[in-house]
Design a protein around this motif. Structure first.
Motif, PDB file in Angstrom:
ATOM      1  N   GLN A  77     -35.665   8.360 -90.223  1.00 15.06           N
ATOM      2  CA  GLN A  77     -35.199   6.967 -90.239  1.00 15.06           C
ATOM      3  C   GLN A  77     -35.981   6.171 -91.286  1.00 15.06           C
ATOM      4  OE1 GLN A  77     -35.964   5.497 -86.333  1.00 15.06           O
ATOM      5  NE2 GLN A  77     -35.122   3.451 -86.714  1.00 15.06           N
ATOM      6  N   ALA A  78     -37.286   6.354 -91.325  1.00 16.47           N
ATOM      7  CA  ALA A  78     -38.131   5.645 -92.286  1.00 16.47           C
ATOM      8  C   ALA A  78     -37.729   6.006 -93.713  1.00 16.47           C
ATOM      9  CB  ALA A  78     -39.600   5.993 -92.043  1.00 16.47           C
ATOM     10  N   LEU A  79     -37.468   7.307 -93.935  1.00 17.46           N
ATOM     11  CA  LEU A  79     -37.069   7.746 -95.270  1.00 17.46           C
ATOM     12  C   LEU A  79     -35.739   7.117 -95.666  1.00 17.46           C
ATOM     13  CD1 LEU A  79     -37.919  11.551 -95.642  1.00 17.46           C
ATOM     14  CD2 LEU A  79     -38.565   9.693 -97.174  1.00 17.46           C
ATOM     15  N   ARG A  80     -34.803   7.106 -94.706  1.00 18.23           N
ATOM     16  CA  ARG A  80     -33.467   6.596 -94.984  1.00 18.23           C
ATOM     17  C   ARG A  80     -33.514   5.106 -95.311  1.00 18.23           C
ATOM     18  NH1 ARG A  80     -31.453   9.004 -90.668  1.00 18.23           N
ATOM     19  NH2 ARG A  80     -31.475   7.080 -89.477  1.00 18.23           N
ATOM     20  N   GLN A  81     -34.244   4.362 -94.492  1.00 18.77           N
ATOM     21  CA  GLN A  81     -34.226   2.893 -94.649  1.00 18.77           C
ATOM     22  C   GLN A  81     -35.288   2.375 -95.601  1.00 18.77           C
ATOM     23  OE1 GLN A  81     -34.656   1.715 -90.594  1.00 18.77           O
ATOM     24  NE2 GLN A  81     -32.578   2.317 -90.028  1.00 18.77           N
ATOM     25  N   GLY A  82     -36.384   3.141 -95.750  1.00 24.29           N
ATOM     26  CA  GLY A  82     -37.517   2.565 -96.461  1.00 24.29           C
ATOM     27  C   GLY A  82     -37.807   3.160 -97.820  1.00 24.29           C
ATOM     28  N   ARG A  83     -37.041   4.209 -98.204  1.00 28.41           N
ATOM     29  CA  ARG A  83     -37.322   4.816 -99.496  1.00 28.41           C
ATOM     30  C   ARG A  83     -37.044   3.828-100.621  1.00 28.41           C
ATOM     31  NH1 ARG A  83     -33.883   9.880-100.636  1.00 28.41           N
ATOM     32  NH2 ARG A  83     -33.876   9.831 -98.369  1.00 28.41           N
ATOM     33  N   TRP A  84     -37.799   3.923-101.675  1.00 24.75           N
ATOM     34  CA  TRP A  84     -37.716   3.047-102.867  1.00 24.75           C
ATOM     35  C   TRP A  84     -38.199   1.620-102.601  1.00 24.75           C
ATOM     36  CZ3 TRP A  84     -37.162   7.327-104.993  1.00 24.75           C
ATOM     37  CH2 TRP A  84     -36.084   8.199-104.756  1.00 24.75           C
ATOM     38  N   SER A  87     -42.832  -1.275 -98.314  1.00 24.34           N
ATOM     39  CA  SER A  87     -44.217  -1.409 -98.780  1.00 24.34           C
ATOM     40  C   SER A  87     -44.925  -0.050 -98.724  1.00 24.34           C
ATOM     41  CB  SER A  87     -44.968  -2.431 -97.918  1.00 24.34           C
ATOM     42  OG  SER A  87     -44.938  -2.040 -96.554  1.00 24.34           O
ATOM     43  N   MET A  88     -44.554   0.761 -97.739  1.00 20.74           N
ATOM     44  CA  MET A  88     -45.175   2.078 -97.616  1.00 20.74           C
ATOM     45  C   MET A  88     -44.802   2.951 -98.812  1.00 20.74           C
ATOM     46  SD  MET A  88     -44.748   4.856 -94.504  1.00 20.74           S
ATOM     47  CE  MET A  88     -45.715   4.061 -93.225  1.00 20.74           C
ATOM     48  N   TRP A  89     -43.505   3.004 -99.084  1.00 21.71           N
ATOM     49  CA  TRP A  89     -43.030   3.831-100.193  1.00 21.71           C
ATOM     50  C   TRP A  89     -43.651   3.385-101.514  1.00 21.71           C
ATOM     51  CZ3 TRP A  89     -40.269   8.232-100.894  1.00 21.71           C
ATOM     52  CH2 TRP A  89     -39.917   8.523-102.221  1.00 21.71           C
ATOM     53  N   ARG A  90     -43.624   2.070-101.751  1.00 23.30           N
ATOM     54  CA  ARG A  90     -44.069   1.587-103.064  1.00 23.30           C
ATOM     55  C   ARG A  90     -45.568   1.762-103.269  1.00 23.30           C
ATOM     56  NH1 ARG A  90     -41.589  -3.804-104.880  1.00 23.30           N
ATOM     57  NH2 ARG A  90     -42.718  -3.145-106.752  1.00 23.30           N
TER      58      ARG A  90
END
Lengths: 354, 354
Positions: A77-84, A87-90
């Motif tokens: 879920q985190a990958l799907r919604q938060g990628r790119w 704040s974690m991804w960046r």
């Protein structure tokens, strides 16, 4: 003068997010002034907090992100919604691009590991990453890995973890050839898991210059500090870590209730207060805060989600230290050395057959 | 009046053998006078010791054995050299023949388990035995199994361990429907080992009357006493057990050195001595001494090899309690119940198809 260390921060991670991350970074900057921070988070939250710490503000760049990964988000879920965009991804992407040397997040472990793998990828010759914990021992500190990145490990992965942990021990403790033990049940060669036995045999034969393989260790060797690095797969490692934390809390609770039972005990407690404070400090989980993700093309530090500013500062200082001491280069060198050794021995064997 | 409990003792087991076993049995007899002992060991060692304890002598029969299993013997070696004739073997054989209700040995764990399996065999429908430990918790005590009988466990074996542990909790704590948790990493249903997930699903569906399945627990739940019975496979269980023991020793050592650092702390220590004594008693490993071998056609209690008479007495009293509370019958009933339930549901399913 040494170069400034650039640390990217996921300002939205942790139970209290920026409220802990910003003061924590300010504390760390006090102690490590040659640091620059790349802060990723919601500006509306971050900027007012940052105004309270002018020194930190001067040493930081803030990068606005709309999305924060929830503490209870599942990795997928985190990958799907938060990628790119999160704040974690960046904060991880900054490490990938080289803008930052190392990333620190107090966000949820599963999501952070999934994103770290996706963004940074595992190093050449490393199949799976590991999370290394710093374990307080009677002799000081040891490194224990894997404490929960992946379940199960074959012999080659245990060897990889040994090399990763050995390099971290050199970076963290400055020991030239740290001792490494494989966690097992029973110390005799005949006992324990097949893959642990095989890894032990191979490590003994390899005779690596970067680490001193010390054989099997058991659960009670963790607290003794028998070796500098304890290697195990993530299921047993996670259970050992949480069991130790639970036992420490349990004894602390016994101690408090014992000291409260009679007025004489309470008086004794007051007189011995400095000793109890020392004990508390010794057992302070904030001091050893920070799991190190190893085996990726970049260093990521996971702070405990429930820690306070002091604990987050410890994670930031760990990030600083791992970069200052060239952890990533040390790992890369050790891996090259190990695989060159393997090639040489295979090559030698072939020559013998000719 | 209730029947006398007949306990067979391997008098030669443990670091100090009969020197601990005989005084330990004498202590236990004081507290459980309705016990008869069958003592297996070298008469030349046992008889002079027994002369010092007339009450024990009167309540015992001594059976001479030439052979003692060495504390460092490998299981295969112990079986080869000690079968039929050693004090360890014969104490187990007494259980098999019905002369004794339960056996107690402080001998080496691997040898005792190998001999127990060979002599007593596993119960019908149980593939592998487990060693259950009694774990001191903030709420009292829990049962943890397996702590090292076998490495790895599939879902069915974890269910078997749950039933075995549940029956032991009823015998030990007198709880009608003990709570049982599966040790895992992360409490969400999605995490952890495949076999643990499957076992959890099946236990939930089974809705057994003998136990209350409470879901997954983590390492720190052990010390909290979140559930009455914690089930895991032997590798992780053994590492958890030894990690907890090691952590307790580590904190004890910190505490001692803190209390010795200043004269004020030493004075405080003296005033709070009763509180410290209470803490020490709470953490006394002798009190919870005794691993219970479950899943065999007979109960075997493994005492810690390095314990003293008081610790060995605790193991004997555990043996007494497990027999008095019909542990073996409880297990047999629960297994019948579980397998009847499985049959009924399969049968019901077939009827539906007709």
């Amino acid at each position: 003068m040494a170069e400034t260390i650039k640390i990217s921060l996921d300002a939205m991670g942790g139970d209290r997010g920026a409220e802990v991350v910003i003061p924590g970074a300010a504390l760390a900057l006090n102690r490590r002034p040659d640091t620059h921070f790349l802060i990723y988070g919601n500006e509306a939250t971050v900027l007012p907090l940052l105004d309270r710490y002018p020194a930190l503000k001067a040493a930081s760049t803030v990068h606005h992100c709309d999305i924060a990964v929830a503490m209870d988000a599942k990795p997928s879920q985190a990958l799907r919604q938060g990628r790119w965009r999160s704040s974690m991804w960046r904060s991880l992407e900054a490490v990938k691009s080289g803008e930052a040397d190392v990333a620190v997040s107090a966000g949820n472990t599963g999501a952070l590991m999934a994103m770290s793998k996706f963004c940074l990828r595992t190093m050449a010759n490393i199949e799976r990453p590991a999370i290394a914990a710093i374990w307080p021992t009677l002799r000081g500190e040891s490194i224990v890995l894997d404490v929960g990145a992946t379940i199960g490990a074959d012999a080659q992965q245990l060897i990889d973890f040994s090399i990763l942990g050995g390099a971290m021990a050199r970076a963290l403790f400055g020991i030239e050839r740290p001792t490494v033990g494989l966690l097992n049940i029973g110390v005799e060669e005949v006992k324990g898991l097949e893959e642990v036995r095989t890894a032990g045999k191979l490590l003994r034969e390899a005779g690596l210059p970067s680490l001193d393989y010390a054989g099997f260790v058991e659960g009670d060797d963790l607290g003794k500090g028998t070796v500098d690095v304890v290697v195990t797969e993530g299921f047993a490692g996670n259970i050992a870590l949480k069991t130790a934390e639970g036992t420490a809390k349990q004894i602390g609770s016994y101690l408090r209730s014992s000291m409260n039972r009679t007025w004489l005990a309470r008086l004794g407690y007051l007189l011995a207060k400095s000793a109890f404070d020392r004990l508390r400090e010794k057992m302070d989980p904030r001091k050893a805060n920070g799991g190190v993700f190893l085996g990726l093309n970049g260093i990521v530090i996971k702070s405990h989600g429930g820690t306070d500013a002091e604990g987050f500062a410890a994670a930031v200082e760990l990030a600083y230290g791992m970069t200052r001491n060239n952890l990533l280069n040390k790992i890369a060198q050790d891996l090259v050395h190990y695989h060159r050794g393997r090639f040489a021995s295979v090559h030698g064997g072939t020559e013998g057959v000719k």
